[in-house]
Design a protein around this motif. Structure first.
Motif, mmCIF file in Angstrom:
data_model
loop_
_atom_site.group_PDB
_atom_site.id
_atom_site.type_symbol
_atom_site.label_atom_id
_atom_site.label_comp_id
_atom_site.label_asym_id
_atom_site.label_seq_id
_atom_site.Cartn_x
_atom_site.Cartn_y
_atom_site.Cartn_z
ATOM 1 N N LYS A 1 -6.933 -2.432 -6.410
ATOM 2 C CA LYS A 1 -7.229 -2.182 -7.821
ATOM 3 C C LYS A 1 -5.938 -1.887 -8.593
ATOM 4 O O LYS A 1 -5.726 -2.406 -9.692
ATOM 5 C CB LYS A 1 -8.203 -1.015 -7.965
ATOM 6 C CG LYS A 1 -9.617 -1.328 -7.516
ATOM 7 C CD LYS A 1 -10.468 -0.050 -7.557
ATOM 8 C CE LYS A 1 -11.916 -0.313 -7.331
ATOM 9 N NZ LYS A 1 -12.608 -0.828 -8.508
ATOM 10 N N ARG A 2 -5.074 -1.050 -8.005
ATOM 11 C CA ARG A 2 -3.799 -0.693 -8.652
ATOM 12 C C ARG A 2 -2.898 -1.918 -8.787
ATOM 13 O O ARG A 2 -2.330 -2.179 -9.851
ATOM 14 C CB ARG A 2 -3.095 0.406 -7.851
ATOM 15 C CG ARG A 2 -1.717 0.785 -8.420
ATOM 16 C CD ARG A 2 -1.016 1.838 -7.577
ATOM 17 N NE ARG A 2 -0.946 1.519 -6.160
ATOM 18 C CZ ARG A 2 -0.106 0.609 -5.614
ATOM 19 N NH1 ARG A 2 0.724 -0.081 -6.387
ATOM 20 N NH2 ARG A 2 -0.107 0.394 -4.315
ATOM 21 N N LYS B 1 -13.575 -5.459 -10.277
ATOM 22 C CA LYS B 1 -14.860 -4.957 -9.793
ATOM 23 C C LYS B 1 -15.306 -5.889 -8.666
ATOM 24 O O LYS B 1 -14.719 -6.958 -8.464
ATOM 25 C CB LYS B 1 -15.896 -4.932 -10.920
ATOM 26 C CG LYS B 1 -16.193 -6.300 -11.519
ATOM 27 C CD LYS B 1 -17.188 -6.209 -12.656
ATOM 28 C CE LYS B 1 -17.463 -7.606 -13.221
ATOM 29 N NZ LYS B 1 -18.441 -7.575 -14.297
ATOM 30 N N HIS C 1 -8.440 -5.112 -14.759
ATOM 31 C CA HIS C 1 -9.266 -4.148 -14.036
ATOM 32 C C HIS C 1 -10.234 -4.968 -13.192
ATOM 33 O O HIS C 1 -10.754 -5.990 -13.665
ATOM 34 C CB HIS C 1 -10.032 -3.254 -15.011
ATOM 35 C CG HIS C 1 -9.137 -2.357 -15.793
ATOM 36 N ND1 HIS C 1 -8.632 -2.721 -17.017
ATOM 37 C CD2 HIS C 1 -8.634 -1.139 -15.517
ATOM 38 C CE1 HIS C 1 -7.866 -1.741 -17.479
ATOM 39 N NE2 HIS C 1 -7.842 -0.768 -16.585
ATOM 40 N N GLU D 1 -14.894 -5.936 -5.495
ATOM 41 C CA GLU D 1 -13.855 -6.299 -4.548
ATOM 42 C C GLU D 1 -14.484 -6.521 -3.174
ATOM 43 O O GLU D 1 -15.281 -5.712 -2.718
ATOM 44 C CB GLU D 1 -12.789 -5.197 -4.448
ATOM 45 C CG GLU D 1 -12.089 -4.874 -5.743
ATOM 46 C CD GLU D 1 -12.857 -3.910 -6.640
ATOM 47 O OE1 GLU D 1 -13.974 -3.464 -6.257
ATOM 48 O OE2 GLU D 1 -12.356 -3.606 -7.727
ATOM 49 N N GLU E 1 -2.761 6.096 0.466
ATOM 50 C CA GLU E 1 -3.635 5.283 -0.374
ATOM 51 C C GLU E 1 -4.479 4.351 0.507
ATOM 52 O O GLU E 1 -3.962 3.713 1.413
ATOM 53 C CB GLU E 1 -2.763 4.448 -1.322
ATOM 54 C CG GLU E 1 -3.488 3.587 -2.303
ATOM 55 C CD GLU E 1 -2.523 2.821 -3.202
ATOM 56 O OE1 GLU E 1 -2.744 2.853 -4.421
ATOM 57 O OE2 GLU E 1 -1.566 2.200 -2.698
ATOM 58 N N ASP E 2 -5.780 4.253 0.218
ATOM 59 C CA ASP E 2 -6.610 3.289 0.949
ATOM 60 C C ASP E 2 -6.441 1.917 0.312
ATOM 61 O O ASP E 2 -5.972 1.795 -0.821
ATOM 62 C CB ASP E 2 -8.079 3.733 0.955
ATOM 63 C CG ASP E 2 -8.672 3.778 -0.426
ATOM 64 O OD1 ASP E 2 -9.061 2.708 -0.938
ATOM 65 O OD2 ASP E 2 -8.720 4.874 -1.028
ATOM 66 N N THR E 3 -6.825 0.858 1.043
ATOM 67 C CA THR E 3 -6.568 -0.495 0.562
ATOM 68 C C THR E 3 -7.400 -0.872 -0.663
ATOM 69 O O THR E 3 -6.940 -1.660 -1.497
ATOM 70 C CB THR E 3 -6.773 -1.537 1.678
ATOM 71 O OG1 THR E 3 -8.129 -1.505 2.133
ATOM 72 C CG2 THR E 3 -5.811 -1.307 2.830
ATOM 73 N N LEU E 4 -8.594 -0.321 -0.817
ATOM 74 C CA LEU E 4 -9.396 -0.618 -1.999
ATOM 75 C C LEU E 4 -8.724 -0.057 -3.262
ATOM 76 O O LEU E 4 -8.624 -0.732 -4.283
ATOM 77 C CB LEU E 4 -10.817 -0.067 -1.858
ATOM 78 C CG LEU E 4 -11.775 -0.384 -2.997
ATOM 79 C CD1 LEU E 4 -11.897 -1.884 -3.234
ATOM 80 C CD2 LEU E 4 -13.140 0.226 -2.737
ATOM 81 N N THR E 5 -8.224 1.162 -3.173
ATOM 82 C CA THR E 5 -7.489 1.747 -4.296
ATOM 83 C C THR E 5 -6.221 0.943 -4.563
ATOM 84 O O THR E 5 -5.868 0.679 -5.720
ATOM 85 C CB THR E 5 -7.134 3.222 -3.995
ATOM 86 O OG1 THR E 5 -8.349 3.944 -3.763
ATOM 87 C CG2 THR E 5 -6.365 3.864 -5.131
ATOM 88 N N ALA E 6 -5.554 0.514 -3.490
ATOM 89 C CA ALA E 6 -4.306 -0.254 -3.627
ATOM 90 C C ALA E 6 -4.538 -1.594 -4.319
ATOM 91 O O ALA E 6 -3.751 -1.992 -5.185
ATOM 92 C CB ALA E 6 -3.661 -0.463 -2.258
ATOM 93 N N VAL F 1 0.878 -1.164 0.000
ATOM 94 C CA VAL F 1 0.000 0.000 0.000
ATOM 95 C C VAL F 1 0.919 1.219 0.000
ATOM 96 O O VAL F 1 1.955 1.229 0.668
ATOM 97 C CB VAL F 1 -0.930 0.000 1.239
ATOM 98 C CG1 VAL F 1 -1.795 1.251 1.273
ATOM 99 C CG2 VAL F 1 -1.783 -1.262 1.264
#
Length: 158
Positions: A56-57, A68, A66, A70, A49-54, A45
């Motif tokens: 996805k990245r 969806k 990509h 999650e 950055e939050d874990t959901l964004t992490a 991470v």
């Protein structure tokens, strides 16, 4: 951005996310060059950055997908030793769904991870096949094989 982690002569702390990618009855596992075991794709991470964004990245960077839908299934505090060093890892484990149709053939890639080249081998396995594979952390392997109906908080000292 800066990965969240601390490295000293005595040990290492890392804050990471990992993704369980499924296609039909198969799940994607990864072996990093130099390791003799499999694990899940994921990574650090980054600061701010939050874990959901992490997640996805990381799924885009490491697996090329990509995601969806999650779903966070486990938060794990993992403590282990590797030779002389102590490791403390805080991991957020997500089940993720790919937006695109996935090819379930095994494959390898070279990843440029912030200037460091890493060879990654990917393998698609069923729950039954996973039972016979050296996969770490073992407690996450158990969740992948047996499933979980609720969010798991795991503290593992191996």
């Amino acid at each position: 951005m800066i990965d969240i982690g601390i490295k000293t002569e005595e040990g290492k702390f890392k804050f990471r996310v990992c993704g369980i990618v499924k296609s039909g009855d198969k799940m994607l596992i990864q072996k990093i060059q130099g390791n003799n075991f499999y694990c899940l794709a994921g990574g650090h991470v980054e600061l701010g950055e939050d874990t959901l964004t992490a997640i996805k990245r990381e799924m885009l960077e490491e697996v090329g997908i990509h995601t969806k839908n999650e779903k966070l299934i486990s938060v794990m505090e993992n403590f282990f030793e590797n030779g002389e060093r102590v490791f403390h890892e805080l991991g957020f484990y997500y089940e993720v769904e790919a937006e695109e149709k996935l090819d379930t053939n095994d494959y390898s890639v070279e990843e440029n991870d912030k200037g460091e080249m890493k060879h990654l081998d990917y393998k698609w396995v069923t729950k039954e096949q996973l039972k016979d594979i050296d996969f770490r952390p073992v407690v996450i392997k158990d969740l992948m094989v047996n499933g979980s109906k609720q969010l798991e908080h795991i503290v593992f000292k191996g």
